[in-house]
Design an enzyme around this catalytic site. Structure first.
Site, mmCIF file in Angstrom:
data_model
loop_
_atom_site.group_PDB
_atom_site.id
_atom_site.type_symbol
_atom_site.label_atom_id
_atom_site.label_comp_id
_atom_site.label_asym_id
_atom_site.label_seq_id
_atom_site.Cartn_x
_atom_site.Cartn_y
_atom_site.Cartn_z
ATOM 1 N N SER A 77 22.711 24.474 31.982
ATOM 2 C CA SER A 77 21.257 24.660 31.074
ATOM 3 C C SER A 77 21.447 26.110 30.664
ATOM 4 C CB SER A 77 20.265 24.386 31.887
ATOM 5 O OG SER A 77 20.312 22.634 32.193
HETATM 6 N N1 SAM Z 1 22.557 22.170 36.909
HETATM 7 C C1 SAM Z 1 23.933 22.147 36.616
HETATM 8 C C2 SAM Z 1 24.438 23.377 36.202
HETATM 9 O O1 SAM Z 1 23.916 24.466 36.733
HETATM 10 O O2 SAM Z 1 25.592 23.686 35.735
HETATM 11 C C3 SAM Z 1 23.953 21.422 35.130
HETATM 12 C C4 SAM Z 1 23.905 19.772 35.396
HETATM 13 S S1 SAM Z 1 24.365 19.056 34.177
HETATM 14 C C5 SAM Z 1 22.984 19.166 32.829
HETATM 15 C C6 SAM Z 1 23.873 17.439 34.609
HETATM 16 C C7 SAM Z 1 24.913 16.893 35.689
HETATM 17 O O3 SAM Z 1 24.406 15.705 36.489
HETATM 18 C C8 SAM Z 1 26.290 16.638 35.262
HETATM 19 O O4 SAM Z 1 27.272 17.305 35.852
HETATM 20 C C9 SAM Z 1 26.326 14.941 35.388
HETATM 21 O O5 SAM Z 1 27.648 14.538 35.850
HETATM 22 C C10 SAM Z 1 25.309 14.949 36.757
HETATM 23 N N2 SAM Z 1 24.919 13.591 36.804
HETATM 24 C C11 SAM Z 1 24.360 12.700 36.027
HETATM 25 N N3 SAM Z 1 24.303 11.350 36.728
HETATM 26 C C12 SAM Z 1 24.453 11.551 38.055
HETATM 27 C C13 SAM Z 1 24.213 10.834 39.063
HETATM 28 N N4 SAM Z 1 23.800 9.623 39.065
HETATM 29 N N5 SAM Z 1 24.558 11.734 40.273
HETATM 30 C C14 SAM Z 1 25.041 12.696 40.381
HETATM 31 N N6 SAM Z 1 25.069 13.548 39.340
HETATM 32 C C15 SAM Z 1 24.830 12.845 38.063
#
Ligand code: SAM
Length: 198
Positions: free
Chosen positions: A42
């Site tokens: 983000s």
């Molecule tokens: N907060 C992170 C950072 O600082 O880089 C960015 C997160 S990114 C917007 C969203 C993340 O959520 C992705 O890496 C994705 O693979 C993960 N994600 C999506 N669904 C998920 C789930 N059910 N359980 C765990 N992770 C999940």
């Protein structure tokens, strides 16, 4: 929470450290950036704002869903006592873990799996941060939130979501408030969007 500590910790993190070589030149811009596997980190201003809303305390136990690059995890680990972070993509988790270990952040537990159901073995959590867009507010996450706890979670369709601040009062009553409009990648799994959805 200590706002000065939030600001100091936030400014001490170099976003370039959390992205691949080809993205490092853009790391200082306040935009989301690709981190591979169709996922994003983000924009820094949103990471700071969501952390301010979450308001972790020094003794907080935090659950984070969506480790991604590990940038948000690092900030949480600098502010709270313990961070339990869950990521569904193993390769992203491996890279994030390497970075966080290089920063000598040792108060983090890692899990690869479906974080939309939380991490019940370590519940309850004082704070829950979700950084992917859920289709509905997950019951399991609300159940795993401690009394007096706070959760920040984007809820809504893939194109645009409402950022919700969920608080659990001392009598167990749950209060949900919309605090912003945001755009996150989809949460997959039980309370996310199906794996098959484009
Ligand atoms: N907060 C992170 C950072 O600082 O880089 C960015 C997160 S990114 C917007 C969203 C993340 O959520 C992705 O890496 C994705 O693979 C993960 N994600 C999506 N669904 C998920 C789930 N059910 N359980 C765990 N992770 C999940």
């Amino acid at each position: 929470m200590d706002q000065t500590k939030l600001e100091k910790s936030f400014l001490s993190l170099d976003r370039a450290f959390f992205v691949d070589d080809e993205m490092k030149q853009y790391a200082c811009l306040d935009f989301p950036l690709p981190i591979g596997f169709g996922q994003t980190i983000s924009q820094p201003s949103l990471v700071r704002e969501m952390t301010r809303l979450l308001a972790p305390e020094e003794d907080s136990k935090v659950l984070e869903i969506g480790t991604g690059s590990g940038f948000q995890t690092a900030l949480l680990a600098m502010l709270a006592a313990e961070v339990y972070t869950v990521e569904r993509i193993e390769r992203l988790m491996e890279k994030a873990k390497q970075r966080l270990k290089a920063l000598t952040l040792t108060n983090i537990c890692y899990k690869v799996g479906d974080g939309s159901k939380g991490w019940p073995e370590h519940a309850p959590y004082d704070r829950i941060m979700v950084t992917a867009a859920a289709s509905v507010l997950p019951d399991e996450l609300v159940d795993q939130l401690a009394v007096g706890g706070r959760m920040v979670i984007p809820v809504g369709p893939p194109d645009l979501q409402e950022l919700k601040l969920v608080t659990k009062k001392n009598n167990g009553e749950v209060h949900v408030e919309t605090v912003d409009i945001v755009k996150f990648v989809e949460l997959k799994g039980k309370y996310g969007w199906t794996e098959a959805q484009p």
